[in-house]
Design a protein around this motif. Structure first.
Motif: not given
Lengths: 414, 343, 445
Positions: A127, A130-131, A135, A138, A142-143, B271, B275, B303, B305, B311-317, B320-321, B323, C245
């Motif tokens: 896991i 996977l994380a 990451m 992503s 985008s970042v 996924v 997690v 998410s 604003r 830090m744009p895009g942080i909501n996706q990672i 995982y971070l 976790a 969101s």
């Protein structure tokens, strides 16, 4: 020869023969015949065979020898691709420096991820990897895809480090310090090996058959053979034995006073570098690096390949990579028109019935076939194609009468 | 302030889906010791139960209406649902409208059936196989289920709206003394959260207050001893698998108005659910639920604003971070028990 | 670890073998024997249709494929001839292209650049396709266009709306008929200003890839020129399905217009979420809250259902247009498939016909010849009125439709009504504003 024993040398020569003769083996049907659909001998597919072969060999070193299931190898694939692309943009279109940077960057990345992930084992490790893969995906999507040199400038980092969803591409304005910035006629130059373009190909027409020999394919095949040789050496070395010890009983290993951590990390990094090399090769054959390479399903694909071929065996990953890529490209292209052509000899009702039966399993539904085959392999044939081959071979050998007469020696009762 | 409350609501809503799936996963893992990668597929099948029932209810026949023409100038072919013929247009409309809640009744037996079938047919043979094998075979099963659904329902999302009584939104702000119109939240999402809470409560109550549940909890703690005591634990565990599948399926059914079901939704949730389970601690039911809501709220906050500007895009990672950090500092997850999965 | 044995003999042996391999006999024909890539030599020519068959734009991909199959049927002389009847150029005879029967192969782009390129490469290398067309995503279009430029085949873009496809990333082998974000902005802004006033605050939700960026920029700059204020812009991932969101912050942002720079499945979900949050009924700053969807598609509108009522947007074409070409196309497509074509289907059909016509006029399949034939080519009768295929950037210039969701749709296809047809002069721009370099045509081989 080359430090391998006889059996392994035969194996290496066998794989070498397979790859060198691939253009012939993969195009067995004449062009224009009804079976030409199954020809797999075009440059793109052949290159994919060997590139994913490298990827699977590397993954097998980790999963096959140590038993640690990593879902994060797609991240290294992506890192390798992006590193190679940046090399193309900055220093020139020669593939060797690009592959070198792929190896270095993916190795560093693997050290980072491995150091953190290997603190846990079993499913936690899976896991964690996977994380990390998600990451990285992503981050690449985008970042790291934001405009990094300001909205006014249109420089190199205009689409960030990774180019976002479209992927990292070559443009006419890239510096390419050691190479040419534009090829003749104002086009973007092509990845090459000291002048020999990766996409150049020669065709051999023998009667109705057409065989394509692609420079890029042979280069990648050579690299795959080198990787294969290296993996054989790793398997047969004391280092490989240590990894197998980790798989069988890590606790016992610790009790004997040996620390498993450095070995695990080395195996992880080696495996990651293989993946990075595969990524660099992908970028060399087709100069575009997209973030989808890092999505965790790409890792899932290499797991499938290794399992299908045979976990922990030498030949397994190569076979598995070939089988899956073949099915992916050939099975998915069969559509109902072609089925109608094949079964036209049957009476109409029967023809439609047969086609309705087969249709869900090919074309767009080939993933279904893949999933079913995968399940069948895991349930019935855990050793994959290699075990299947061994079983078949044993079936033939058993046909010979075996005389099991005791030879009169006494053996201790244990 | 309003933004924060809104995002908490969002987080609870998202977290409900994660928590329900994670609950099912942990149930299966805690009872059977099987890592079930096909759980996302069960979630998806639940959603498609709603789609199927909705299609069955609106099954219609075509009549040609000469008074109107279609785009080509031919007489218009009008689809008339059978329920119109049987119950009249008003009731028929109401029935079609309420397809999603009706699917709950439809989905429960279907999902339990599928779960039991899966367990008896496949999972049973994998009890003693290594966890990697379990992951792989259920992964393969997930792919097969996904492809079957894709074959029958197509690759596109199928919009399945909520009953029209619930399509509006609820002005929380007015309730809490804020300006009206500042904190609005859709009715259906609130219902989803309440529904999830009921199911979670139901499962916990079932395990806590019934004999069956007591046996299951004993089996989770020590399966062998329970068998030595002469209790047939296999049948009960099979049923628990069915119940876990039903939990996932119901989560899917109620989720359809929020996000149109498509064949891919299982993998998308899988996924994150894993997690969540690992962060909560494998084998701990309260941990799974807690981690589900926690990660949902974290994702929602990320998410916002103000956060995205930094830090744009942080909501996706962020999930995982978080976790990774939790797994490194608390190796067994938030509430994991000692000795689970540490082979 | 054992020591590798590297004897001098071993090195000499392997060196000799390698040398022999390099000096291979030249019985091999280099692929450059043909004048250009995949030169069709037999009695048929193969076209490659690379469309999304899975992913967020799968609906459009299916419609595009239907349009292509219809085009092939018409090119080969079947059906009712379709737009060949109304097309201003009469070079096509219905006997295939230059007498060669048109065959096709299909591929699935999965709306991912990697998969799309692999699929295109397979069609070029394995199936011998001489032209690649199709697609519903600008990211994919740019990637495949670059591949076609490199490989030496023509790329007739499908549905791609980003400025980049014929802007920053334009290529000499690529051609686009569909309009772009700049044209949307130029056409939409005056209509929005007329209907919503000039004192508005806009909040943009943008799909995180090149199409999203260019559309947001176009709408933002053109509305700001009318006096609007842009209060916020947020990027949303392409794979996002739940936009709650992202919608929630809109409520407290002080905006009174929400611009959804989303397409396909994204737009259906984001619009549905926005409506669920009560944004349609909301009042902000003393005005009605409004939603704008810069690029519409009827298929998308179908997915969003009643939520599109009264929402403005733009399209490339709509089946309710009453000119000869549009009526003919709706007739042909509708008779064969039972429902009217979408704008994706229309642009793909037209591109296929334009390519075939260019080959006929040029007398050759060579990409450079086709490029010459299409350069500054003016035509009519394809459903958009008079159109110019500009040579500077290989982009078609024609009138743009501003549409609105109908308040009382009569059927599931009749969801949009045309509010204004913006004349082409208002949406034309100078090719240099986007940068990029066309390069030279590449015949490949």
């Amino acid at each position: 020869m080359l430090g391998l024993d006889k059996k392994d040398t035969y194996l290496l020569l066998f794989v070498a023969a397979l790859t060198m003769l691939a253009p012939f083996l993969l195009n067995p049907f004449p062009e224009g015949s009804a079976m030409a659909q199954f020809n797999a001998g075009y440059p793109d597919l052949m290159q994919r065979f060997v590139i994913f072969g490298v990827f699977a060999i590397g993954f097998n070193i980790l999963f096959g020898l140590t038993g640690y299931l990593s879902f994060g190898h797609a991240a290294f694939l992506g890192v390798g691709s992006y590193a190679a692309m940046w090399m193309f943009k900055l220093f020139g279109m020669n593939v060797l420096p690009a592959l070198g940077l792929s190896l270095v960057m993916s190795g560093l990345f693997a050290v980072l991820i491995g150091y953190i992930s290997l603190r846990r084992s079993g499913i936690y490790f899976s896991i964690l990897t996977l994380a990390f893969a998600m990451m990285s995906y992503s981050l690449a999507y985008s970042v790291l895809a934001t405009d990094m040199d300001g909205p006014d400038r249109q420089g190199l980092l205009q689409k960030g480090l990774t180019g976002g969803e479209t992927g990292l591409q070559l443009t006419l304005e890239d510096p390419r310090i050691f190479g040419e910035q534009t090829a003749g006629a104002g086009n973007i130059p092509v990845p090459n090996l000291f002048g020999r373009e990766m996409r150049s190909a020669a065709e051999l027409n023998v009667g109705d058959w057409v065989f394509t020999f692609s420079a890029g394919y042979y280069f990648a095949a050579l690299i795959m053979l080198l990787s294969f040789y290296l993996s054989i050496r790793i398997f047969r070395s004391p280092f490989g034995m240590m990894l197998r010890a980790i798989k069988s009983n890590q606790q016992r290993l610790n009790y004997t006073g040996l620390n498993a951590k450095p070995y695990m990390l080395t195996a992880f990094v080696v495996s990651g570098m293989y993946a990075g090399l595969a990524g660099g090769l992908m970028a060399s054959m087709d100069p575009l690096a997209g973030p989808e390479r890092m999505f965790w399903t790409a890792s899932g694909e290499v797991v499938l390949m290794t399992i299908l071929g045979g976990v922990g065996t030498l030949l397994g990953p190569v076979l598995g990579a070939g089988a899956i890529k073949y099915m992916e490209n050939i099975l998915s292209k069969i559509n109902s028109d072609i089925l109608h052509q094949w079964f036209a000899f049957l009476p109409d009702g029967l023809e439609d019935f047969v086609i309705t039966l087969i249709y869900p399993f090919i074309g767009k539904g080939w993933h279904l076939t893949l999933g079913l085959i995968f399940m069948a392999v895991v349930i019935f044939l855990p050793g994959g194609l290699v075990e299947g081959g061994q079983r078949i071979a044993r079936m033939f050998k058993r046909k010979k009468p075996t005389t099991d007469t005791p030879d009169g020696k006494t053996t201790p009762a244990e | 302030m309003e933004a924060i409350i809104l995002q908490i609501l969002n987080g609870l809503d998202k977290g409900s889906a994660y928590a329900l799936i994670a609950l099912g996963l942990t149930l299966i893992f805690g009872t059977l010791g099987v890592v079930n990668f096909a759980h996302g597929a069960l979630f998806m099948i639940g959603a498609f139960c709603a789609v199927t029932l909705s299609r069955i209810i609106s099954a219609s026949h075509t009549i040609v209406d000469d008074t109107q023409t279609d785009f080509l100038g031919n007489p218009l072919k009008v689809e008339v649902p059978y329920v119109y013929d049987w119950f009249g247009q008003a009731t028929g409309d109401a029935i079609i409208d309420w397809a999603v809640p009706l699917s709950i009744l439809f989905a429960i037996p279907v999902m339990i059936g599928i779960g039991v079938l899966m367990e008896r047919g496949l999972i049973k043979h994998f009890y003693h196989r290594p966890h990697a094998d379990q992951i792989l075979v259920t992964f393969g099963l997930a792919i097969v289920l996904q492809e079957i659904i894709k074959y029958y329902y197509g690759a596109n999302p199928i919009p399945t709206p909520a009953p029209s009584a619930f399509t509006g939104s609820f002005d929380f702000g007015a309730l809490m003394g804020f300006d009206p119109g500042q904190i609005i939240y859709p009715y259906w999402r609130i219902i989803y959260f309440i529904f999830a809470a009921i199911i979670i409560g139901g499962v916990f109550a079932f395990l806590q207050f019934t004999t069956f549940g007591m046996v299951v909890r004993a089996g989770m703690a020590d399966r062998e001893t329970v068998q030595l005591l002469g209790i047939n634990i296999d049948k009960r565990f099979t049923l628990m698998f069915g119940i876990a599948a039903a939990v996932a399926g119901l989560a899917g059914v109620m989720y359809t108005p929020i996000n149109s079901p498509n064949y891919h939704m299982g993998m998308d949730f899988l996924v994150l659910s894993f997690v969540v389970v690992v962060v909560g601690g494998m084998g701990s039911l309260p941990g799974a639920v807690l981690a589900g809501f926690l990660l949902g709220i974290v994702e929602s906050f990320a998410s916002m604003r103000v956060v995205l500007d930094i830090m744009p895009g942080i909501n996706q990672i962020i999930i995982y971070l978080v976790a990774i950090i939790i797994l490194l500092t608390r190796p067994r997850g938030l509430m994991g028990r000692k000795g689970v999965m540490e082979d | 670890m054992s020591n590798p044995t590297l004897s001098r003999r071993g090195v000499l042996k392997t060196g000799a073998i390698a040398g022999a391999g390099v000096a291979a006999p030249t019985i091999f024909t280099a692929q450059s024997a043909a004048a250009f890539t995949n030169e069709p030599t037999g009695s048929s020519v193969t076209l490659g249709f690379n469309v999304p068959q899975s992913g967020p734009y799968a609906d459009e991909g299916a419609d595009e494929l239907r349009a292509y199959e219809l085009a092939v049927e018409h090119l080969n002389g079947g059906g009712d001839g379709g737009l060949m009847n109304t097309f201003s150029s009469k070079a096509l005879q219905g006997n295939g292209i230059m007498g060669k029967k048109v065959e096709y192969v299909t591929g699935d782009t999965q709306t991912k650049s990697d998969a799309a390129r692999a699929s295109a490469r397979s069609m070029i290398e394995k199936d011998g396709a001489v032209m690649i067309t199709g697609g519903s995503s600008s990211g994919v279009a740019v990637a495949v266009q670059a591949l076609c430029q490199e490989a030496g085949v023509i790329f007739m873009a499908g549905l791609t709306h980003s400025n980049d496809t014929t802007g920053k990333d334009k290529k000499a082998n690529g051609f686009r008929h569909f309009f772009n974000s700049y044209m949307t902005g130029a056409a939409l802004a005056p209509v929005l200003a007329n209907n919503y006033g000039t004192d508005r605050k806009a909040y943009h939700l943008t799909a995180d890839y090149n199409w999203g960026y260019t559309t947001e920029e176009a709408v933002r700059t053109s509305t700001e020129a009318m006096g609007w204020e842009t209060v916020g812009t947020v990027l949303t991932p392409l794979t996002q399905t739940d936009f709650s969101s992202y919608i929630a912050p809109v409520l407290n942002s002080g905006a009174d217009v929400l611009v959804l720079n989303h397409y396909g499945g994204n737009m259906v979900n984001s619009l549905t979420n926005a409506v669920q949050f009560g944004l349609r009924e909301r009042q902000a700053n003393g005005k009605n809250f409004e939603i704008v969807v810069p690029l519409y598609s009827r298929l998308m509108a179908k997915g969003a259902g009643a939520n599109v009522k009264g929402i403005f947007g733009s399209t490339n074409w709509h089946w309710s247009l009453q000119d000869e070409g549009s009526k003919q196309f709706v007739q042909s497509f509708g008779t064969k498939y039972g429902f009217p074509p979408s704008q994706a289907a229309h642009t793909c059909y037209v591109q296929a016909l334009l390519y075939a016509d260019a080959v006929e006029r040029a007398g050759s399949f060579n990409p450079c010849a086709v490029g010459e034939a299409l350069k500054d080519f003016e035509f009519d009768g394809m459903g958009n009125g008079k159109t110019l295929y500009r040579g500077e950037d290989h982009q078609c210039f024609k009138d743009v439709l501003v549409v609105k969701g109908k308040e009382n749709p009569t059927s599931e296809f009749d969801l949009l009504e045309i509010v204004e047809i913006t004349p082409v002069s208002q949406v034309t721009y100078d090719a240099s504003i986007f940068g990029g370099d066309l390069g030279t045509c590449n015949p490949g081989a």
